[in-house]
Design a protein around this motif. Structure first.
Motif, PDB file in Angstrom:
ATOM      1  N   ALA A   1     -16.987  53.051 -17.998  1.00 36.03           N
ATOM      2  CA  ALA A   1     -17.208  54.416 -18.517  1.00 36.03           C
ATOM      3  C   ALA A   1     -17.157  54.293 -20.172  1.00 36.03           C
ATOM      4  O   ALA A   1     -17.911  54.477 -20.841  1.00 36.03           O
ATOM      5  N   HIS A   2     -15.995  53.456 -20.224  1.00 36.55           N
ATOM      6  CA  HIS A   2     -15.657  52.797 -21.755  1.00 36.55           C
ATOM      7  C   HIS A   2     -14.649  51.891 -21.852  1.00 36.55           C
ATOM      8  O   HIS A   2     -13.954  51.636 -20.883  1.00 36.55           O
ATOM      9  N   GLU A   3     -14.773  51.173 -22.943  1.00 35.54           N
ATOM     10  CA  GLU A   3     -13.893  49.833 -22.989  1.00 35.54           C
ATOM     11  C   GLU A   3     -12.587  50.230 -23.836  1.00 35.54           C
ATOM     12  O   GLU A   3     -12.496  51.124 -24.643  1.00 35.54           O
ATOM     13  N   LEU A   4     -11.744  49.516 -23.403  1.00 33.91           N
ATOM     14  CA  LEU A   4     -10.384  49.498 -24.357  1.00 33.91           C
ATOM     15  C   LEU A   4     -10.491  48.210 -25.007  1.00 33.91           C
ATOM     16  O   LEU A   4      -9.621  47.087 -24.472  1.00 33.91           O
ATOM     17  N   PRO A   5     -11.029  47.954 -26.085  1.00 33.18           N
ATOM     18  CA  PRO A   5     -10.895  46.570 -26.939  1.00 33.18           C
ATOM     19  C   PRO A   5      -9.590  46.040 -27.461  1.00 33.18           C
ATOM     20  O   PRO A   5      -9.534  44.726 -27.549  1.00 33.18           O
ATOM     21  N   GLY A   6      -8.719  47.015 -27.509  1.00 29.82           N
ATOM     22  CA  GLY A   6      -7.335  46.528 -27.958  1.00 29.82           C
ATOM     23  C   GLY A   6      -6.815  45.716 -26.719  1.00 29.82           C
ATOM     24  O   GLY A   6      -6.028  44.477 -27.368  1.00 29.82           O
ATOM     25  N   ILE A   7      -7.018  45.845 -25.663  1.00 28.35           N
ATOM     26  CA  ILE A   7      -6.210  44.776 -24.536  1.00 28.35           C
ATOM     27  C   ILE A   7      -6.987  43.769 -24.605  1.00 28.35           C
ATOM     28  O   ILE A   7      -6.267  42.437 -24.533  1.00 28.35           O
ATOM     29  N   ALA A   8      -8.345  43.556 -24.768  1.00 28.22           N
ATOM     30  CA  ALA A   8      -9.252  42.285 -24.855  1.00 28.22           C
ATOM     31  C   ALA A   8      -8.705  41.530 -26.063  1.00 28.22           C
ATOM     32  O   ALA A   8      -8.535  40.257 -25.893  1.00 28.22           O
ATOM     33  N   GLU A   9      -8.460  42.082 -27.026  1.00 29.19           N
ATOM     34  CA  GLU A   9      -8.115  41.597 -28.376  1.00 29.19           C
ATOM     35  C   GLU A   9      -6.707  40.820 -28.149  1.00 29.19           C
ATOM     36  O   GLU A   9      -6.501  39.770 -28.992  1.00 29.19           O
ATOM     37  N   ALA A  10      -5.748  41.671 -27.625  1.00 29.52           N
ATOM     38  CA  ALA A  10      -4.535  41.369 -27.192  1.00 29.52           C
ATOM     39  C   ALA A  10      -4.433  40.024 -26.610  1.00 29.52           C
ATOM     40  O   ALA A  10      -3.577  39.015 -26.568  1.00 29.52           O
TER      41      ALA A  10
END
Length: 246
Positions: A93-102
């Motif tokens: 429904a929506h992304e959490l880019p901070g986790i992927a970046e980490a």
């Protein structure tokens, strides 16, 4: 909202060869064991072949089964068969880019090619709950092992937030509602002196807070000293994630 002690999790392994039975899955058991140690309830890993459709179907099945945290491993690189992000995106429904970046940042500390990972993290809708946290991890045992340690410290807090819980002062530092508790923790750290908002610490205060021995410029005091844990973020021993193993 489900009590923390009964949160369900799921692991999806994306690998053509493991799905065909040509190679034993070395990653699933690592992730399952770590999740159980952290208090999650789950069965064995689900193994699917590479491809957006197979990944999407597996994620939707785990969401329907009640998982609140789903970790995938494999298929996040730039190879011709790496389509885990495409399948994952179909259910978010929506992304959490901070986790992927980490995850990429942590992986790059070990293997430069970790920056080629296209893995996603985000939230999928789930009837009866606030949603499901889904995170794409690398395909190698070492990369998955490093990655889960990035995810677990924030996973329960994220799920609680999805369910409408209050912000936990022990997580999410920097949130407006956490400033007082952050200041109190910092006060304890510097020996009982409460920091004054907007006042930069004097040199002697800075020396007291750091002990004068910590490296400057944001370096980690143990950077470069971590032992090889059998692989790292972004690598896959069989190049299924599009990157080379050490």
């Amino acid at each position: 909202m489900q009590p923390e002690s009964v949160l369900r999790a799921a692991v999806v392994i994306v690998s053509d060869r493991s799905a065909r039975g040509e190679r034993a899955d070395a990653v699933g058991p690592v992730l399952v064991e770590r999740l159980r140690a952290d208090g999650y309830e789950l069965g064995g890993a689900r193994i699917v072949p590479d491809g957006a459709d197979s990944v999407e179907a597996a994620l939707r099945a785990e969401i329907a089964a009640g998982a609140r945290l789903i970790l995938t491993s494999g298929g996040t690189g730039i190879g011709p068969h790496d389509r885990t992000p495409e399948g994952t995106r179909q259910v978010l429904a929506h992304e959490l880019p901070g986790i992927a970046e980490a995850l990429r940042r942590t992986g790059a500390e070990h293997v430069p090619t970790a920056v080629l990972s296209r893995g996603l993290a985000g939230v999928a809708d789930q009837p009866g709950t606030g949603g499901v946290l889904i995170v794409n991890l690398p395909g190698s045992p070492g990369g998955a092992r490093d990655g889960i340690e990035v995810v677990l410290p924030v996973a329960r807090h994220a799920i609680a937030q999805l369910d409408g819980g209050d912000h936990d002062p022990g997580h999410g530092a920097g949130h407006d509602g956490d400033r007082d508790s952050d200041a109190a923790r910092h006060d304890r750290h510097v020996g009982g002196r409460a920091p004054v908002h907007g006042h930069a610490p004097r040199p002697e205060e800075a020396d007291h807070r750091t002990g004068g021995d910590h490296p400057r410029g944001g370096e980690h005091p143990h950077a470069g000293d971590q032992p090889d844990a059998g692989g790292s973020m972004g690598e896959h021993p069989h190049a299924e994630d599009g990157s080379a193993a050490r």
